[in-house]
Scaffold this active site. Structure first.
Site, PDB file in Angstrom:
ATOM      1  CE1 TYR A  46      -3.692   2.686   1.030  1.00 43.24           C
ATOM      2  CE2 TYR A  46      -1.929   3.495   2.800  1.00 43.24           C
ATOM      3  CZ  TYR A  46      -3.419   3.500   1.379  1.00 43.24           C
ATOM      4  OH  TYR A  46      -4.655   4.698   1.398  1.00 43.24           O
ATOM      5  CE  LYS A  67      -3.514   4.896  -1.282  1.00 46.71           C
ATOM      6  NZ  LYS A  67      -4.740   5.302  -2.856  1.00 46.71           N
ATOM      7  CB  THR A 102     -15.297   5.801   5.189  1.00 47.44           C
ATOM      8  OG1 THR A 102     -14.596   4.738   5.475  1.00 47.44           O
ATOM      9  CG2 THR A 102     -14.120   7.030   4.660  1.00 47.44           C
ATOM     10  CB  VAL A 145     -11.345   9.207   6.049  1.00 44.53           C
ATOM     11  CG1 VAL A 145     -12.027  10.380   5.550  1.00 44.53           C
ATOM     12  CG2 VAL A 145     -10.192   9.933   5.493  1.00 44.53           C
TER      13      VAL A 145
END
Length: 238
Positions: A138, A142, A173, A171
């Site tokens: 990941y 990114k 979500t 975040v």
């Protein structure tokens, strides 16, 4: 992305629209497939006449955390195909459409200025700048998103196209809420790492995206804005 969430968000956006001619639509596509991405961009241009701004948010985590030496290469390829190749395909198609458009101008208190042909915002991550143990695939993907953002912003500045990135940490979500319900330890991790002890609200990211898409940010290009409550500024010991 969950198609139901996309439709719900699309419908909810109508409540906040100030333009009486506001319209919304959803389109199912696969960021790993170049034709699917091109079809998406063509659909938007045909439906709305032009493409003023795009926000690229498709992405996946690398799942089970593992040291780099134990990286599952098949999983690495999947993450890179979605997060990196998919991001590149989207930016490529969007910029190609935008550079065919007529530039727009904006009247401010200092007069009229050119605000270009379009704006692209990539949703990157705090992991675009810092690593997290076991999260190699990941993090690498990114970091690559920042390369795409910088090169697209540089290459297409003469075309009047701005490309920037926002880089949030956790975040709030539906996915994170589900994870918090299944694994309360995640909240403990967030509290330990984030100085203000909570995840970002969606609006704390979307407001920054809206700013970057607006004429107020017309001199910001090839840049990134961290939305991490200072997570990446230092080592957190408690």
């Amino acid at each position: 992305m969950n198609e139901g969430w996309a439709r719900a968000s699309s419908q909810e956006s109508v409540k906040y629209a100030s333009n009486k001619d506001y319209r919304t639509s959803t389109f199912t596509m696969n960021v790993q497939d170049a034709k699917s991405v091109d079809d998406m961009v063509s659909f938007v241009v045909e439906q709305y006449g032009r493409l003023d701004y795009c926000v690229n948010a498709a992405g996946v985590d690398n799942g089970v955390h593992a040291p780099l030496a134990d990286t599952d290469i098949e999983n690495f390829d999947r993450v890179m195909s979605i997060n990196t190749r998919g991001n590149l395909l989207c930016v490529r198609a969007e910029a190609a459409a935008m550079r065919k458009q007529t530039p727009k101008t904006w009247i401010s208190r200092n007069g009229t200025r050119d605000i270009g042909r379009g704006v692209i915002v990539n949703i990157a991550s705090a992991n675009s700048f810092a690593g997290l143990p076991g999260k190699g695939s990941y993090t690498i993907s990114k970091h690559a998103s920042m390369g795409i953002t910088k090169m697209a912003g540089l290459d297409h500045a003469p075309d009047g196209i701005r490309v920037n990135a926002v880089c949030p940490t956790w975040v709030r979500t539906p996915l994170l809420d589900e994870e918090l319900q299944k694994n309360p330890e995640v909240q403990g991790m967030i509290s330990a790492v984030v100085p203000i002890k909570r995840a970002a609200e969606c609006e704390e990211v979307s407001d920054v995206v809206a700013f970057l898409c607006s004429p107020a940010a017309s001199y910001i290009n090839g840049a990134s804005l961290l939305i991490d409550a200072a997570v990446t500024t230092t080592v957190r010991l408690f």
